[in-house]
Motif scaffolding. Structure first.
Motif, short mmCIF file in Angstrom:
data_model
loop_
_atom_site.label_atom_id
_atom_site.label_comp_id
_atom_site.label_asym_id
_atom_site.label_seq_id
_atom_site.Cartn_x
_atom_site.Cartn_y
_atom_site.Cartn_z
N LEU A 1 -17.91 -19.53 -24.24
CA LEU A 1 -18.51 -20.72 -23.63
C LEU A 1 -18.31 -21.95 -24.52
CD1 LEU A 1 -21.74 -19.05 -22.25
CD2 LEU A 1 -19.96 -20.15 -20.87
N ALA B 1 -18.79 -25.74 -23.04
CA ALA B 1 -20.21 -25.72 -22.69
C ALA B 1 -20.97 -26.90 -23.29
CB ALA B 1 -20.85 -24.41 -23.13
N ARG C 1 -21.57 -29.82 -21.10
CA ARG C 1 -22.45 -29.59 -19.95
C ARG C 1 -23.90 -29.38 -20.38
NH1 ARG C 1 -17.78 -26.60 -19.24
NH2 ARG C 1 -18.78 -24.63 -19.81
N THR D 1 -27.85 -25.44 -23.83
CA THR D 1 -26.55 -25.23 -23.20
C THR D 1 -26.58 -23.95 -22.38
OG1 THR D 1 -25.58 -23.88 -24.94
CG2 THR D 1 -25.43 -26.30 -25.20
N GLU D 2 -25.55 -23.79 -21.56
CA GLU D 2 -25.44 -22.54 -20.80
C GLU D 2 -25.26 -21.36 -21.74
OE1 GLU D 2 -21.34 -22.43 -18.70
OE2 GLU D 2 -21.66 -24.52 -19.31
N GLN E 1 -28.76 -20.20 -22.70
CA GLN E 1 -29.36 -19.48 -21.58
C GLN E 1 -28.71 -18.11 -21.36
OE1 GLN E 1 -28.71 -22.68 -18.84
NE2 GLN E 1 -30.74 -23.56 -19.20
N ALA E 2 -27.39 -18.05 -21.44
CA ALA E 2 -26.69 -16.79 -21.20
C ALA E 2 -26.99 -15.76 -22.28
CB ALA E 2 -25.18 -17.04 -21.11
#
Length: 164
Positions: free
Chosen positions: A33, A38, A41, A52-53, A56-57
């Motif tokens: 990512l 990432a 974003r 960031t994603e 979260q991931a």
């Protein structure tokens, strides 16, 4: 002297090894990512800190893994908060991307942190730096390791002889 943490409480040494493998795999996901943009974003949380994603991931992945591997344990994640009623004898604490601001700036110093509390005391910690591939972990009474090698306190007695 504080007694060693009984690894049987999380399923034994094999469960510790599985946790280390899962942190490494989560780190590879985060690194992908990171390389995939990432940072561009990122969102801002209500406390004005970035998320960031990848944050979260990684947290979702660790929560799912730990929930299956050690279902009786509680969970506290930086992004999603606490799970459980607070009465669990064991609780995992996860900072999915420690150093999100470094992550955002493309610096390699961010890491994935996983800790374990037993009866309110810290007993195990894992730190993985995906960009450099460095993995550190330690458990009370079981030593501390960096990239598979035992760590120890320096024998240098004075600051002027130390490297900081």
């Amino acid at each position: 002297m504080t007694p060693a943490f009984d690894l049987a409480r999380i399923g034994g040494r094999s469960s510790l090894d599985a946790l280390l493998d899962e942190v490494l795999a989560a780190g590879e996901d985060a690194l992908a990512l990171f390389r995939g943009g990432a940072a561009s974003r990122a969102l801002t949380k209500p406390d004005r800190s970035p998320v960031t994603e990848a944050d979260q991931a990684v947290e979702r992945r660790m929560r799912a893994f730990l929930g299956k591997r050690v279902p009786a344990a509680g969970f506290l994640g930086e992004e999603s908060g606490a799970e459980g009623d607070g009465t669990q004898a064991l609780r995992f604490v996860v900072d999915p991307i420690d150093g999100t601001r470094a992550f955002l700036r493309g610096l390699p110093s961010w890491s994935i942190l996983v800790g374990l509390e037993a009866d309110g005391e810290p007993v195990l910690g894992v730190a993985y730096f995906p960009a450099s591939g460095d993995l550190y972990w330690g458990a009370r009474g079981h030593g501390a390791y960096g990239n598979g090698r035992p760590l120890r306190v320096s024998k240098i007695a004075s600051l002027d002889g130390a490297l900081v």
